[in-house]
Design a protein around this motif. Sequence first.
Motif, PDB file in Angstrom:
ATOM      1  N   SER A   1      13.063  -9.141 -59.592  1.00 21.29           N
ATOM      2  CA  SER A   1      12.442 -10.503 -59.441  1.00 21.29           C
ATOM      3  C   SER A   1      10.979 -10.636 -60.166  1.00 21.29           C
ATOM      4  N   LEU A   2      10.385  -9.661 -59.929  1.00 21.88           N
ATOM      5  CA  LEU A   2       8.828  -9.991 -60.467  1.00 21.88           C
ATOM      6  C   LEU A   2       8.991 -10.070 -62.034  1.00 21.88           C
ATOM      7  N   SER A   3       9.915  -9.549 -62.654  1.00 16.22           N
ATOM      8  CA  SER A   3       9.930  -9.762 -64.043  1.00 16.22           C
ATOM      9  C   SER A   3      10.526 -11.097 -64.606  1.00 16.22           C
ATOM     10  N   GLY A   4      10.901 -12.103 -63.465  1.00 16.66           N
ATOM     11  CA  GLY A   4      11.406 -13.270 -63.701  1.00 16.66           C
ATOM     12  C   GLY A   4      12.709 -13.252 -63.948  1.00 16.66           C
ATOM     13  N   SER A   5      13.706 -12.152 -63.878  1.00 21.20           N
ATOM     14  CA  SER A   5      14.930 -12.154 -63.880  1.00 21.20           C
ATOM     15  C   SER A   5      15.756 -12.914 -62.758  1.00 21.20           C
ATOM     16  N   LYS A   6      16.950 -13.449 -63.239  1.00 25.81           N
ATOM     17  CA  LYS A   6      17.751 -13.887 -62.277  1.00 25.81           C
ATOM     18  C   LYS A   6      18.792 -12.957 -61.577  1.00 25.81           C
ATOM     19  N   MET A   7      18.751 -11.731 -62.298  1.00 29.01           N
ATOM     20  CA  MET A   7      19.840 -10.667 -61.983  1.00 29.01           C
ATOM     21  C   MET A   7      19.146 -10.130 -60.878  1.00 29.01           C
ATOM     22  N   GLY A   8      19.996  -9.177 -60.167  1.00 31.59           N
ATOM     23  CA  GLY A   8      19.457  -8.298 -58.926  1.00 31.59           C
ATOM     24  C   GLY A   8      20.538  -7.825 -58.232  1.00 31.59           C
ATOM     25  N   TYR A   9      20.325  -7.163 -57.087  1.00 30.55           N
ATOM     26  CA  TYR A   9      21.105  -6.349 -56.152  1.00 30.55           C
ATOM     27  C   TYR A   9      21.081  -6.846 -55.036  1.00 30.55           C
ATOM     28  N   ASP A  10      22.519  -6.983 -54.388  1.00 31.16           N
ATOM     29  CA  ASP A  10      22.482  -7.305 -52.958  1.00 31.16           C
ATOM     30  C   ASP A  10      23.193  -5.934 -52.397  1.00 31.16           C
ATOM     31  N   VAL A  11      22.276  -5.179 -51.554  1.00 31.03           N
ATOM     32  CA  VAL A  11      22.566  -3.875 -51.158  1.00 31.03           C
ATOM     33  C   VAL A  11      23.256  -3.914 -49.574  1.00 31.03           C
ATOM     34  N   LEU A  12      24.356  -3.413 -49.344  1.00 35.61           N
ATOM     35  CA  LEU A  12      24.821  -3.599 -48.070  1.00 35.61           C
ATOM     36  C   LEU A  12      25.245  -2.101 -47.719  1.00 35.61           C
ATOM     37  N   ILE A  13      24.907  -1.575 -46.535  1.00 34.71           N
ATOM     38  CA  ILE A  13      25.294  -0.329 -45.742  1.00 34.71           C
ATOM     39  C   ILE A  13      26.272  -0.575 -45.008  1.00 34.71           C
ATOM     40  N   VAL A  14      27.296   0.295 -44.942  1.00 36.50           N
ATOM     41  CA  VAL A  14      28.559  -0.159 -44.197  1.00 36.50           C
ATOM     42  C   VAL A  14      29.073   1.297 -43.395  1.00 36.50           C
ATOM     43  N   SER A  15      29.967   1.104 -42.530  1.00 31.00           N
ATOM     44  CA  SER A  15      30.318   2.252 -41.782  1.00 31.00           C
ATOM     45  C   SER A  15      31.893   2.380 -42.286  1.00 31.00           C
TER      46      SER A  15
ATOM     47  N   VAL B   1      27.384   4.765 -37.013  1.00 30.73           N
ATOM     48  CA  VAL B   1      27.517   6.064 -37.753  1.00 30.73           C
ATOM     49  C   VAL B   1      26.204   6.802 -37.179  1.00 30.73           C
ATOM     50  N   ALA B   2      26.744   8.054 -36.844  1.00 30.88           N
ATOM     51  CA  ALA B   2      25.708   9.016 -36.271  1.00 30.88           C
ATOM     52  C   ALA B   2      25.147   9.966 -37.349  1.00 30.88           C
ATOM     53  N   THR B   3      24.094  10.120 -37.509  1.00 36.53           N
ATOM     54  CA  THR B   3      23.416  11.108 -38.643  1.00 36.53           C
ATOM     55  C   THR B   3      22.803  12.115 -37.947  1.00 36.53           C
ATOM     56  N   SER B   4      22.742  13.234 -38.919  1.00 37.60           N
ATOM     57  CA  SER B   4      22.337  14.654 -38.551  1.00 37.60           C
ATOM     58  C   SER B   4      21.034  14.566 -37.633  1.00 37.60           C
ATOM     59  N   THR B   5      20.155  13.805 -37.957  1.00 37.58           N
ATOM     60  CA  THR B   5      19.105  13.573 -37.219  1.00 37.58           C
ATOM     61  C   THR B   5      19.020  13.197 -35.775  1.00 37.58           C
ATOM     62  N   GLY B   6      20.171  12.787 -35.538  1.00 36.23           N
ATOM     63  CA  GLY B   6      20.116  12.229 -34.121  1.00 36.23           C
ATOM     64  C   GLY B   6      20.040  10.888 -33.910  1.00 36.23           C
ATOM     65  N   ILE B   7      19.763  10.178 -35.180  1.00 36.04           N
ATOM     66  CA  ILE B   7      19.549   8.670 -35.110  1.00 36.04           C
ATOM     67  C   ILE B   7      20.970   8.116 -35.293  1.00 36.04           C
ATOM     68  N   GLU B   8      21.410   7.126 -34.531  1.00 34.04           N
ATOM     69  CA  GLU B   8      22.602   6.390 -34.728  1.00 34.04           C
ATOM     70  C   GLU B   8      22.195   4.977 -35.240  1.00 34.04           C
ATOM     71  N   ILE B   9      22.943   4.718 -36.260  1.00 31.93           N
ATOM     72  CA  ILE B   9      22.826   3.361 -36.816  1.00 31.93           C
ATOM     73  C   ILE B   9      23.894   2.353 -36.636  1.00 31.93           C
ATOM     74  N   VAL B  10      23.781   1.164 -36.390  1.00 28.18           N
ATOM     75  CA  VAL B  10      24.906   0.037 -36.182  1.00 28.18           C
ATOM     76  C   VAL B  10      25.117  -0.884 -37.540  1.00 28.18           C
ATOM     77  N   CYS B  11      26.090  -0.382 -38.250  1.00 28.02           N
ATOM     78  CA  CYS B  11      26.127  -1.455 -39.461  1.00 28.02           C
ATOM     79  C   CYS B  11      26.558  -2.812 -39.186  1.00 28.02           C
ATOM     80  N   GLN B  12      26.391  -3.839 -40.131  1.00 26.94           N
ATOM     81  CA  GLN B  12      26.835  -4.885 -39.677  1.00 26.94           C
ATOM     82  C   GLN B  12      28.341  -5.144 -40.019  1.00 26.94           C
ATOM     83  N   TYR B  13      28.780  -4.250 -40.775  1.00 28.90           N
ATOM     84  CA  TYR B  13      29.970  -4.418 -41.455  1.00 28.90           C
ATOM     85  C   TYR B  13      30.820  -2.801 -41.335  1.00 28.90           C
TER      86      TYR B  13
END
Length: 355
Positions: free
Chosen positions: A45-59, A66-78
């Motif tokens: 984006s800073l370089s003026g490019s129209k290309m990029g990434y849309d990142v989605l973390i899912v279960s 998703v329960a992690t080994s650290t004890g933190i549980e995350i709730v994904c959107q999908y």
Amino acid sequence: MNEDKVVTVNRSLRKQVVIVAMSGNMLLDFAGPADVFTNADKCLSLSGSKMGYDVLIVSPTPDRKVATSTGIEIVCQYSAMEITTPIDTLIVAGNDFQTLQKSAYTDFCNWLSFVSENNTRRIGSVCGGAFALAEAGLLNGKKATTHWQLSERLKKEYPLVEVNTNAFYTGDGHIYTSGGVSSGIDLALALVEEDHGKDIAIQVARRLIFYLSRPGFQVQFANLLPVYESSNIAEKLYDWFNENLHQPLDVGRIADHLNMSPRNFTRVFHKQTGLPPAKFIEKLRVETARKYLEDTDMSLEGIAEKCGLGGLVSMRRTFLRHLMTTPSDYRRAFRTSIKTPGINDVIQPNVYHRN
């Protein structure tokens, strides 16, 4: 947005990156690659490019948790199963087939088995994520890597996979696999470089204070010798070996120590350890030398002599054969952190002092 709405991924200038966070893994398994692609998007984006990434973390499970080994549980959107193909880049991060039954991932593995290069440009894994790809049949006949501690299990459970644990990451066709934890960052940087060139990848690596191409191999982190049970002949000899590493340790001498014939000793030792005595002792010498390099200021010559590795040339050759690095490079990379010079030790005092 309706939470039951199915996500449809379309190909465009913006590439959809879907990261499946498996339960029981480390945060860095999925957070590392996510940060790489997110920062790459900012750099583009800073370089003026129209290309990029849309990142989605899912279960991988319908409950989206998703329960992690650290004890933190995350709730994904999908969950992964709610995404329709095509996806540009799919990465399965971590796995916990050892802590959850495979049946918990039945729906995910079925969904994953239908993912191919016809509907997904790239498929990758981080650490134990290779097990999910293998379970779905995506690694059959493919070269793959995983965390060095999991490699033997991957070979045993999925014999159709050509496992090579030396590299931090590897690619075979549209399938990419990486080793443990931070290796996911190595892989993600390589994929960014593949998409947008070295300059963008370097910018991302600098933001993360990470190597673009990290020196070394996973084998440097692995133990050359497995842990044996107390009844194993190698375990019984361990203390004696360590007391005598600086001396020649031929089969005859070891057999005499155990009151065995050389032939019988060699047979029993190979059967119980899976290694001939000479190869085992060479690996033990390297393992011991590694500890001296990590934890002491002993000279390389002193370590070579104490561990029975001969002179510097011989020790260097042995390290290259087993660890793919030299003793001096190994010490620089793995020296105990408390002994590593801090910035105040490196910079001469008063260099920046103004009168």
